[in-house]
Write an enzyme that holds these catalytic residues in place. Structure first.
Site, PDB file in Angstrom:
ATOM      1  N   ASP A  73      29.729  43.549  62.602  1.00  0.00           N
ATOM      2  CA  ASP A  73      29.895  42.906  63.898  1.00  0.00           C
ATOM      3  C   ASP A  73      30.813  41.689  63.820  1.00  0.00           C
ATOM      4  O   ASP A  73      31.588  41.428  64.737  1.00  0.00           O
ATOM      5  CB  ASP A  73      28.530  42.489  64.459  1.00  0.00           C
ATOM      6  CG  ASP A  73      27.731  43.680  64.963  1.00  0.00           C
ATOM      7  OD1 ASP A  73      28.348  44.674  65.382  1.00  0.00           O
ATOM      8  OD2 ASP A  73      26.486  43.619  64.924  1.00  0.00           O
ATOM      9  N   ASN A  87      30.845  36.940  71.992  1.00  0.00           N
ATOM     10  CA  ASN A  87      29.396  36.720  71.986  1.00  0.00           C
ATOM     11  C   ASN A  87      28.998  35.444  72.714  1.00  0.00           C
ATOM     12  O   ASN A  87      28.276  35.491  73.710  1.00  0.00           O
ATOM     13  CB  ASN A  87      28.870  36.652  70.548  1.00  0.00           C
ATOM     14  CG  ASN A  87      28.331  37.977  70.061  1.00  0.00           C
ATOM     15  OD1 ASN A  87      28.286  38.958  70.794  1.00  0.00           O
ATOM     16  ND2 ASN A  87      27.913  38.014  68.809  1.00  0.00           N
ATOM     17  N   ARG A 129      22.640  15.760  57.088  1.00  0.00           N
ATOM     18  CA  ARG A 129      21.310  15.854  57.695  1.00  0.00           C
ATOM     19  C   ARG A 129      21.366  16.725  58.943  1.00  0.00           C
ATOM     20  O   ARG A 129      22.440  17.038  59.452  1.00  0.00           O
ATOM     21  CB  ARG A 129      20.794  14.462  58.073  1.00  0.00           C
ATOM     22  CG  ARG A 129      21.668  13.722  59.068  1.00  0.00           C
ATOM     23  CD  ARG A 129      21.277  12.262  59.188  1.00  0.00           C
ATOM     24  NE  ARG A 129      22.143  11.546  60.119  1.00  0.00           N
ATOM     25  CZ  ARG A 129      21.920  11.422  61.413  1.00  0.00           C
ATOM     26  NH1 ARG A 129      20.837  11.970  61.953  1.00  0.00           N
ATOM     27  NH2 ARG A 129      22.758  10.761  62.188  1.00  0.00           N
ATOM     28  N   ASP A 137      18.836  20.914  69.371  1.00  0.00           N
ATOM     29  CA  ASP A 137      19.824  21.330  68.382  1.00  0.00           C
ATOM     30  C   ASP A 137      21.146  21.775  69.000  1.00  0.00           C
ATOM     31  O   ASP A 137      22.103  22.019  68.267  1.00  0.00           O
ATOM     32  CB  ASP A 137      19.271  22.479  67.527  1.00  0.00           C
ATOM     33  CG  ASP A 137      18.194  22.002  66.572  1.00  0.00           C
ATOM     34  OD1 ASP A 137      17.984  20.770  66.487  1.00  0.00           O
ATOM     35  OD2 ASP A 137      17.559  22.841  65.904  1.00  0.00           O
ATOM     36  N   ASN A 192      21.695  33.980  71.048  1.00  0.00           N
ATOM     37  CA  ASN A 192      20.958  33.691  72.277  1.00  0.00           C
ATOM     38  C   ASN A 192      19.515  34.189  72.217  1.00  0.00           C
ATOM     39  O   ASN A 192      18.583  33.460  72.544  1.00  0.00           O
ATOM     40  CB  ASN A 192      21.695  34.323  73.461  1.00  0.00           C
ATOM     41  CG  ASN A 192      20.895  34.308  74.739  1.00  0.00           C
ATOM     42  OD1 ASN A 192      20.760  33.294  75.400  1.00  0.00           O
ATOM     43  ND2 ASN A 192      20.350  35.476  75.094  1.00  0.00           N
ATOM     44  N   VAL A 193      19.320  35.442  71.822  1.00  0.00           N
ATOM     45  CA  VAL A 193      17.958  35.983  71.798  1.00  0.00           C
ATOM     46  C   VAL A 193      17.146  35.345  70.674  1.00  0.00           C
ATOM     47  O   VAL A 193      15.932  35.194  70.786  1.00  0.00           O
ATOM     48  CB  VAL A 193      17.988  37.525  71.689  1.00  0.00           C
ATOM     49  CG1 VAL A 193      18.230  37.998  70.266  1.00  0.00           C
ATOM     50  CG2 VAL A 193      16.706  38.133  72.224  1.00  0.00           C
ATOM     51  N   SER A 194      17.812  34.917  69.595  1.00  0.00           N
ATOM     52  CA  SER A 194      17.101  34.221  68.523  1.00  0.00           C
ATOM     53  C   SER A 194      16.572  32.874  68.995  1.00  0.00           C
ATOM     54  O   SER A 194      15.583  32.364  68.463  1.00  0.00           O
ATOM     55  CB  SER A 194      18.029  34.017  67.319  1.00  0.00           C
ATOM     56  OG  SER A 194      18.458  35.250  66.793  1.00  0.00           O
TER      57      SER A 194
END
Length: 306
Positions: free
Chosen positions: A67, A149, A160, A181, A195-197
């Site tokens: 991908d 995407n 950090r 984040d 996005n789905v994660s």
């Protein structure tokens, strides 16, 4: 489709992908086709050379990899309307690619392409540009970046993990401020990726819509939102005293965003064109198979439907 000039990009560092690419190049050249071949990867970008070295139309881009390799091809070729045949050789999930089984008889594939026995799937893309200040007629301060995407605004630091504060406008109106984040602005194609994660919604790839999803927000009130494709999403970094905020396109860093700048994300004026060889292509089958939903994990009889 005329196969007079074809570019072949194979996954950099993958011997199987390169071997298939060289085999395809020999076959196409025997059919009087000019072939431009090169590796594609994080440190290899063959597309500027490909595009600058031709004087006639490129009929096809054959992309051999996963991908990530297909996404790189879309970012560089969509603006020129070049159709992409992406094949999963050396990849993992393969959401955007044809299977190697479908591609194994390559001579038959060239015949099918020459005889127009294939489908073309058009997928919406996003474009992003960085501007200084709040003037809507300001000159852009960056190139135009494309993504198939998603566009992601989030900080990066070698030392950090940084929490960002981002303000989002939609069509010039402030909608929310996010502390966390970062923010993902996704196409329907990208809705099944980062996005789905991040707990964002899955949007059918045949739609034209924009999904905005906060990444690990520090407020339970910060929720994903789906927008019409004509909207312009403007993102401002706030309180970024260490100058860490970056714009990422399909997971690749595009540019830095300084305090006082905003990035405008909108639907691109071009679409990625993917060639589909499967005669029984199904978006829902792809979801079941790639996301390992119950219909793909559990084998049972469908006799109750008879």
């Amino acid at each position: 489709m005329d196969l007079k000039q074809v570019i072949i990009a194979h996954k950099a560092g993958d011997s199987d992908s390169r071997r298939w690419a060289e085999k395809c190049a020999r076959q196409l050249e025997s059919r009087n086709c000019r072939v431009l071949l090169g590796p594609s990867g994080p440190k290899d970008n063959p597309y500027p050379v490909f595009l600058s070295s031709v004087t006639e139309r490129i009929d096809l881009a054959l992309v051999l990899g996963g991908d990530g390799t297909a996404l790189a091809a879309a970012r560089h070729l969509a603006a020129d309307g070049i159709p992409i045949l992406a094949v999963n050789i050396g990849g993992t999930l393969g959401f955007l690619t044809e299977s190697i089984e479908m591609f194994s008889d390559t001579e038959r594939v060239w015949d099918r392409l020459s005889e127009d026995r294939y489908a073309v799937q058009r997928r919406m893309m996003l474009s992003a540009t960085v501007f200084d200040g709040d003037r809507r007629d300001a000159e852009p301060q960056s190139d135009r970046f494309l993504a198939l995407n998603d566009m992601c605004v989030k900080p990066a630091s070698a030392d950090r993990m940084i929490t960002s504060i981002l303000e989002m406008e939609i069509d010039g109106e402030v909608v929310d401020q996010y502390q966390g984040d970062g923010l993902i602005v996704s196409t329907p194609t990208g809705s099944t990726c980062y996005n789905v994660s991040a707990n964002g919604p899955i949007v059918h790839s045949g739609m034209e819509a924009i999904a905005v999803t906060p990444i690990c927000p520090l407020s339970l009130a910060s929720r994903p939102i789906i927008l019409p494709s004509g909207c312009v999403v403007s993102i401002w970094p706030l309180g970024d005293y260490e100058l860490n905020t970056k714009l990422w396109t399909d997971g690749v860093m595009a540019t830095s965003i300084w305090p006082g700048q905003r990035v405008d994300v909108r639907m691109a004026d071009c679409q990625a064109k993917f060639i589909i060889l499967r005669e029984n292509y199904s978006y829902y089958h792809t979801l079941r198979e790639k996301l390992q939903w119950a219909g793909a994990r559990i084998q049972y009889s469908n006799n109750h439907r008879n």
